[in-house]
Scaffold this motif. Structure first.
Motif, short mmCIF file in Angstrom:
data_model
loop_
_atom_site.label_atom_id
_atom_site.label_comp_id
_atom_site.label_asym_id
_atom_site.label_seq_id
_atom_site.Cartn_x
_atom_site.Cartn_y
_atom_site.Cartn_z
N THR A 167 0.76 16.69 2.39
CA THR A 167 0.32 15.66 3.36
C THR A 167 -0.14 14.36 2.41
O THR A 167 0.36 13.26 2.80
N GLN A 168 -0.92 14.54 1.34
CA GLN A 168 -1.10 13.69 0.30
C GLN A 168 -0.12 12.98 -0.27
O GLN A 168 -0.25 11.65 -0.41
N ARG A 169 1.01 13.83 -0.54
CA ARG A 169 2.26 13.21 -1.02
C ARG A 169 2.79 12.03 -0.02
O ARG A 169 3.32 10.85 -0.31
N TRP A 170 3.10 12.38 1.26
CA TRP A 170 3.59 11.32 2.25
C TRP A 170 2.66 10.28 2.33
O TRP A 170 3.10 9.14 2.72
N GLN A 171 1.34 10.58 2.20
CA GLN A 171 0.44 9.34 2.76
C GLN A 171 0.43 8.40 1.44
O GLN A 171 0.37 7.12 1.73
N LEU A 172 0.44 8.93 0.25
CA LEU A 172 0.38 8.15 -0.91
C LEU A 172 1.99 7.13 -0.75
O LEU A 172 1.80 6.24 -1.05
N GLY A 173 3.06 7.86 -0.31
CA GLY A 173 4.29 7.24 -0.22
C GLY A 173 4.10 6.03 0.77
O GLY A 173 4.65 5.05 0.70
N PHE A 174 3.67 6.28 1.86
CA PHE A 174 3.25 5.40 2.83
C PHE A 174 2.42 4.11 2.55
O PHE A 174 2.79 3.12 2.69
N ASP A 175 1.27 4.63 1.73
CA ASP A 175 0.47 3.64 1.24
C ASP A 175 1.23 2.53 0.19
O ASP A 175 1.08 1.54 0.20
N LEU A 176 2.05 3.17 -0.76
CA LEU A 176 2.88 2.10 -1.43
C LEU A 176 3.75 1.43 -0.90
O LEU A 176 3.89 0.12 -1.09
N LEU A 177 4.37 2.17 0.22
CA LEU A 177 5.35 1.28 1.14
C LEU A 177 4.71 0.30 1.93
O LEU A 177 5.23 -0.99 1.73
N VAL A 178 3.34 0.17 2.32
CA VAL A 178 2.67 -0.69 2.71
C VAL A 178 1.88 -1.99 1.49
O VAL A 178 2.38 -3.18 1.94
N ALA A 179 1.83 -1.13 0.45
CA ALA A 179 1.39 -2.40 -0.53
C ALA A 179 2.39 -3.27 -0.96
O ALA A 179 2.51 -4.31 -1.08
#
Length: 274
Positions: A167-179
């Protein structure tokens, strides 16, 4: 400048670059609203603006400098395991202070700070268009895998505990996408215009859409329609694009609120139980 400027080849690349962002940012904003982290857009945009200005002071183009601050904020949020909007409020304060201090203490002055806030869409070139195209293509390719995970962890928080690493891996990926999206949006459309695209269409879609897929479609559609209308108005009446787009989106939000009040009056007051 008049309406014929819409057909001018000079504006084709800026229009295309902004149009792609108007498609992607509302979709990203819908997922941020699902996670109750819509303030992320404004926090990351402030960091992008600040790092973009610092980069310019050091001779680094905005397109390279802006993502550094936004990506740094995404990593801090993810690895610090922050939840909610508090960390993004702190990012806003940090970015705002850094932007004004850099503008006041370098040869750039306040002009470049205002340029980042208001956007530089009309100066977007092939490099901006290529970067935006890569971002939008990557976003649309990754979201079908990201969305189910983000929805499940929102509806069933226990899954985040049982499968924390994945889950953290996917959330980090999404956070980077937002950034990255906010960095591109800030350097191209302007800080507040990029935030308005992330905030207003998803808010309207959450009020009106009957189901999740319709919510994503409505959000993207409103973003594109508002962008095209704002682009036409800004060129026809020789107005700055960023504030024009924000004004159009505010009008959309106001219309939604008005329709909500009208619908509530038609339904009448709730029945009084005996």
């Amino acid at each position: 400048m008049n309406g014929d400027a819409l057909l001018d080849p000079l504006f084709r690349i800026p229009f295309a670059a902004g149009l792609l962002l108007a498609l992607a940012l509302p979709i990203v904003g819908t997922l941020l609203r699902l996670r109750d982290e819509w303030l992320a857009a404004l926090g990351l945009a402030h960091l992008a603006g600040a790092s973009g200005l610092v980069g310019l002071a050091a001779g680094i183009p905005t397109a390279l400098g802006a993502p550094l601050g936004a990506l740094g904020g995404a990593f801090v949020k993810s690895f610090g395991r922050f939840r909610g909007n508090t960390v993004y409020a702190l990012m806003i304060l940090v970015g705002w202070a850094a932007t004004l201090l850099v503008a006041a203490n370098t040869a750039l002055g306040s002009a470049m700070g205002h340029a980042l806030v208001e956007g530089q869409l009309y100066f977007a070139g092939r490099a901006h268009l290529a970067g935006t195209l890569v971002y939008v293509a990557s976003t649309l390719a990754l979201l079908p895998w990201m969305i189910p995970v983000l929805v499940r962890t929102r509806l069933f928080p226990g899954l985040e505990i049982s499968d924390q690493r994945s889950t953290q891996r996917w959330q980090l990926g999404f956070d980077l996408l937002v950034a990255l999206g906010m960095a591109l949006g800030t350097s191209t459309l302007g800080l507040m215009a990029a935030f308005a695209l992330v905030f207003v269409p998803p808010w309207v879609a959450f009020q009106r859409a009957p189901h999740w897929r319709a919510c994503l479609t409505m959000s993207a559609g409103l973003g594109i329609l508002a962008y095209v209308l704002a682009f036409a108005i800004a060129l026809a009446w020789d107005q700055p694009f960023g504030p024009t787009l924000v004004a159009v989106l505010i009008a959309v939000a106001g219309l939604t609120i008005f329709q909500g009040h009208v619908a509530a009056r038609r339904l009448g007051p709730p029945p009084v139980s005996s």
